[in-house]
Scaffold this motif. Sequence first.
Motif, short mmCIF file in Angstrom:
data_model
loop_
_atom_site.label_atom_id
_atom_site.label_comp_id
_atom_site.label_asym_id
_atom_site.label_seq_id
_atom_site.Cartn_x
_atom_site.Cartn_y
_atom_site.Cartn_z
N ASN A 43 0.82 -1.22 0.00
CA ASN A 43 0.00 0.00 0.00
C ASN A 43 0.85 1.26 0.00
O ASN A 43 0.35 2.35 0.28
CB ASN A 43 -0.98 0.01 1.17
CG ASN A 43 -0.31 0.03 2.52
OD1 ASN A 43 0.81 -0.48 2.69
ND2 ASN A 43 -0.97 0.61 3.51
N THR A 51 -1.70 4.39 0.39
CA THR A 51 -2.85 4.40 1.30
C THR A 51 -2.36 4.01 2.69
O THR A 51 -1.21 3.59 2.86
CB THR A 51 -3.95 3.42 0.85
OG1 THR A 51 -3.45 2.08 0.95
CG2 THR A 51 -4.39 3.69 -0.58
N HIS A 52 -3.23 4.15 3.69
CA HIS A 52 -2.86 3.86 5.07
C HIS A 52 -3.90 2.97 5.74
O HIS A 52 -5.07 2.97 5.35
CB HIS A 52 -2.72 5.17 5.88
CG HIS A 52 -1.66 6.10 5.38
ND1 HIS A 52 -1.84 6.90 4.27
CD2 HIS A 52 -0.40 6.35 5.83
CE1 HIS A 52 -0.74 7.62 4.06
NE2 HIS A 52 0.15 7.30 4.99
N ASP A 71 -2.66 10.55 0.91
CA ASP A 71 -2.74 9.38 0.04
C ASP A 71 -2.50 9.76 -1.42
O ASP A 71 -2.58 10.92 -1.81
CB ASP A 71 -4.11 8.71 0.17
CG ASP A 71 -4.34 8.10 1.54
OD1 ASP A 71 -3.35 7.75 2.21
OD2 ASP A 71 -5.51 7.98 1.95
N THR A 79 -8.86 12.07 8.57
CA THR A 79 -8.09 11.10 9.34
C THR A 79 -8.02 11.44 10.82
O THR A 79 -7.64 10.59 11.64
CB THR A 79 -6.66 10.99 8.78
OG1 THR A 79 -6.03 12.27 8.83
CG2 THR A 79 -6.69 10.49 7.34
N GLY A 134 1.49 2.37 9.26
CA GLY A 134 0.34 2.40 8.36
C GLY A 134 0.57 1.68 7.06
O GLY A 134 -0.37 1.46 6.29
N SER A 187 -10.54 -3.21 3.08
CA SER A 187 -10.47 -2.02 2.23
C SER A 187 -11.70 -1.83 1.38
O SER A 187 -11.92 -0.76 0.81
CB SER A 187 -9.25 -2.12 1.31
OG SER A 187 -9.43 -3.18 0.37
N SER A 210 -7.67 3.72 1.82
CA SER A 210 -7.28 3.64 3.23
C SER A 210 -8.48 3.13 4.03
O SER A 210 -9.64 3.34 3.64
CB SER A 210 -6.87 5.02 3.75
OG SER A 210 -5.66 5.44 3.13
#
Length: 292
Positions: A43, A51-52, A71, A79, A134, A187, A210
Amino acid sequence: MAYGGSNLNCELEFRKMRPTLLTMLALTWALSVLGQGTVFFNNRAAGSVVTHVYNSTGLINYQVRGLGAADIPSGNLQTNVLGPLLQGSSYWSSLLGAPGAGQPESSLVVGYLAAPVAGSGGDATTFRTGVAAGFIAGSTATFNNVPMGAYVATIEMVAWDNSSGLYSTWALASQAWDSGLIAAGTSGTFNLYHIGGFSLPAPFLYGLQSFNIFVQAPEPKSIALIASAAGMLLFFRLCSPEQRKAGSRTLLHDEERGPNQPLGVHLTTPASQSAARRPAVRIVPQTSCCLE
């Protein structure tokens, strides 16, 4: 004569090799049908996909998916309402896939990784730490159910808390998650094109979002089973040995009780007794046991 003889020798050699060539072609075709498609499971592919994965906030059924400002591609995911980024070997992740676009989650199969975490059976990786929190430790995933070079496949990333060490695969972790025992998350599915294989490189996870892990409330069916078990245990604790021996006892299930009958125990006597000698039957609360 020498030229003609050379051609004849070549033809003879080709005839000898033809079964081998046909076998190799058949094996190549079989491998493409049986799967072995590859995807680059990471990721964090700088400049392409970032992404996280976030930890739980402690709220039940609190699921968040999307793309944040950090991202790639960027989005408007807030977030600040999420937990900290996942990091370390206590958190595991797998990649699931199925051939074709828009396949249901139930059809997805876990992919095997080139560099899995020890004890996972080959299909899970862990999370990095520090500034790389992450992000997972990347690896190439191979799918036995997705053909090499497939035009499209349905893909999903999953993550879970394995700090107990009891859930070494997604199959085990998803069951524990459904029962409310651990935090996990997905996801969401997305379509990934040009799957790797043959001379095609494994694609990045274009379309990945994410997401966070969270604890689910147990399914109502599980709660009902727990309540029923607790009621049975309470009944047998309150009854004396003599009462437990008196006649056969059948617990009334929800579907067997009438609309005005309280939850309790249906006490019956053996069928061999005559109607005149048979004691009256009644529904009694779980706090007592008796025969009239």
